[in-house]
Design a protein around this motif. Structure first.
Motif, mmCIF file in Angstrom:
data_model
loop_
_atom_site.group_PDB
_atom_site.id
_atom_site.type_symbol
_atom_site.label_atom_id
_atom_site.label_comp_id
_atom_site.label_asym_id
_atom_site.label_seq_id
_atom_site.Cartn_x
_atom_site.Cartn_y
_atom_site.Cartn_z
ATOM 1 N N LEU A 1 44.942 39.532 40.490
ATOM 2 C CA LEU A 1 44.968 39.575 41.961
ATOM 3 C C LEU A 1 46.376 39.495 42.533
ATOM 4 C CD1 LEU A 1 41.970 37.162 42.710
ATOM 5 C CD2 LEU A 1 41.959 39.662 42.784
ATOM 6 N N ALA B 1 47.393 42.502 44.458
ATOM 7 C CA ALA B 1 46.442 42.934 45.486
ATOM 8 C C ALA B 1 46.971 42.600 46.876
ATOM 9 C CB ALA B 1 45.096 42.249 45.270
ATOM 10 N N GLY C 1 43.430 42.279 52.099
ATOM 11 C CA GLY C 1 42.147 42.889 52.386
ATOM 12 C C GLY C 1 41.264 43.065 51.161
ATOM 13 N N GLU C 2 41.855 42.964 49.968
ATOM 14 C CA GLU C 2 41.095 43.112 48.729
ATOM 15 C C GLU C 2 40.594 41.775 48.186
ATOM 16 O OE1 GLU C 2 43.424 47.046 46.988
ATOM 17 O OE2 GLU C 2 44.191 45.042 46.510
ATOM 18 N N LEU C 3 40.867 40.691 48.922
ATOM 19 C CA LEU C 3 40.503 39.347 48.482
ATOM 20 C C LEU C 3 39.360 38.791 49.318
ATOM 21 C CD1 LEU C 3 44.067 37.766 48.116
ATOM 22 C CD2 LEU C 3 42.777 39.079 46.423
ATOM 23 N N SER C 4 38.637 37.826 48.747
ATOM 24 C CA SER C 4 37.611 37.107 49.501
ATOM 25 C C SER C 4 38.281 36.071 50.408
ATOM 26 C CB SER C 4 36.660 36.411 48.539
ATOM 27 O OG SER C 4 37.329 35.364 47.849
ATOM 28 N N GLN D 1 39.810 33.271 48.349
ATOM 29 C CA GLN D 1 41.028 33.711 47.665
ATOM 30 C C GLN D 1 42.195 33.824 48.637
ATOM 31 O OE1 GLN D 1 39.436 37.316 46.007
ATOM 32 N NE2 GLN D 1 38.877 36.360 44.053
ATOM 33 N N GLN D 2 41.937 34.316 49.844
ATOM 34 C CA GLN D 2 42.988 34.392 50.858
ATOM 35 C C GLN D 2 43.514 33.001 51.193
ATOM 36 O OE1 GLN D 2 41.077 36.433 54.094
ATOM 37 N NE2 GLN D 2 41.397 38.471 53.226
#
Length: 342
Positions: A166, A169, A172-175, A178-179
């Motif tokens: 990640l 990444a 926008g590609e994370l949950s 995760q953000q």
């Protein structure tokens, strides 16, 4: 600032310090906001979102600030972080008075205090990879060599349990969870002394909330952080805080150790907040503490005790005299009837 490794021996229980050696001290802090500009024919009008708040935290201590929406919690956090200047009183962080800092001094102070906001996605640049955003504070403060900054970034990303797949990444590609881990890593990479968490888990699912709270507690212990944890969720507060300050209409009405405050609240507002916390066991019987009416407007707070318009035990004195903060052992309460509940 040193680029020390995170794999240090945690030390959760700092030796108690004398009261005059507080790491963070807020003394009679006020913050006014103008809600109507003045003209030639009418004066400007303002109100105090934070009104005469005094708090102190020892190094390594976690203070939770709780209360209803609009009570001034977030404004207090911004004042403690130096993101706002108080209109009255002062904020002192380890000998640094935020109200007296120059522009260069304020920039330098950012290595000592960081903030985690509720909206993780809004705190991140949607175009930049995770690794770049976490390393950015080190680049801005020119901390160490390029290789040291790269290594430190990798350590921090691993410390917040964000997988290597990640790192390249974009947000926008994370949950959502995760953000928030990225935001935590970025806030802690400078090894600040003070971390302000403003509703950091309220936008997350319950299972993810538990993970983020556990992560914050772990990082606090590793880095010996002093924390202010702002929340309206008392169940979350109990998991992470050492002490709790309860706010109502810009003022602290009760403050004390978390277990003492949860087991024997003294202020009627604190009691009502705790009574509203859901209990998973339906067999448990609890007394109801219903509050009358809505909170008064902060633009025109009532005279005397600000809670008296909703208080079930208010007397005539409560409507005329402002209660002073008084000490009852480890608990501090602003209530005329505190003796009856001590």
């Amino acid at each position: 600032m040193t680029l020390s490794l995170l794999a240090q021996t945690p030390s959760r229980a700092p030796e108690p310090e004398p009261a005059h050696e507080a790491f963070l001290k807020l003394d009679k802090v006020e913050r006014a906001f103008v809600y109507r500009r003045g003209t030639l024919t009418r004066p400007a009008k303002s109100f105090n979102a934070v009104d005469g708040v005094s708090l102190s935290l020892r190094k390594g201590e976690t203070m939770a600030v709780v209360g209803e929406s609009g009570c001034g919690k977030s404004t207090l956090g911004r004042l403690a972080a130096g993101l706002m200047r108080p209109t009255g009183g002062y904020v002192d962080l380890d000998g640094i008075s935020f109200g007296e800092l120059s522009a260069d001094g304020w920039r330098d102070s950012r290595t000592q205090v960081q903030v985690i906001f509720q909206d993780a996605a809004g705190s991140l640049d949607p175009r930049l990879p995770v690794e770049t955003q976490v390393r950015e504070p080190l680049d801005l403060h020119n901390a160490g060599t390029r290789e040291e900054r790269r290594r430190r970034t990798e350590e921090m990303l691993m410390a917040v349990k964000l997988g290597r797949h990640l790192w390249k990444a974009v947000p926008g590609e994370l949950s959502g969870g995760q953000q928030q881990r990225v935001v935590i890593a970025r806030a802690l990479i400078l090894e600040p002394g003070l971390l302000i968490c403003d509703e950091p888990v309220s936008a997350l699912d319950v299972s993810i909330q538990a993970q983020i709270i556990s992560l914050l507690a772990d990082m606090r212990d590793r880095l010996d952080l002093t924390m202010i944890f702002i929340s309206h969720d008392l169940a979350v507060v109990r998991q992470i805080a050492d002490r709790v300050a309860v706010m109502y209409l810009g003022q602290i009405v009760e403050e004390g150790p978390v277990e003492r405050l949860f087991s024997a609240p003294m202020h009627p507002y604190t009691k009502a907040l705790l009574a509203a916390v859901p209990v998973p066991d339906p067999a448990v019987k609890r007394s109801k503490q219903l509050l009358m009416g809505d909170p008064p407007s902060p633009h025109a707070p009532p005279a005397g005790c600000r809670f008296h318009t909703r208080c079930p035990i208010a007397t005539e004195r409560c409507g005329t005299d402002m209660p002073e903060m008084r000490s009852f052992g480890s608990v501090h309460v602003a209530c005329h009837h505190a003796e009856e509940r001590s």
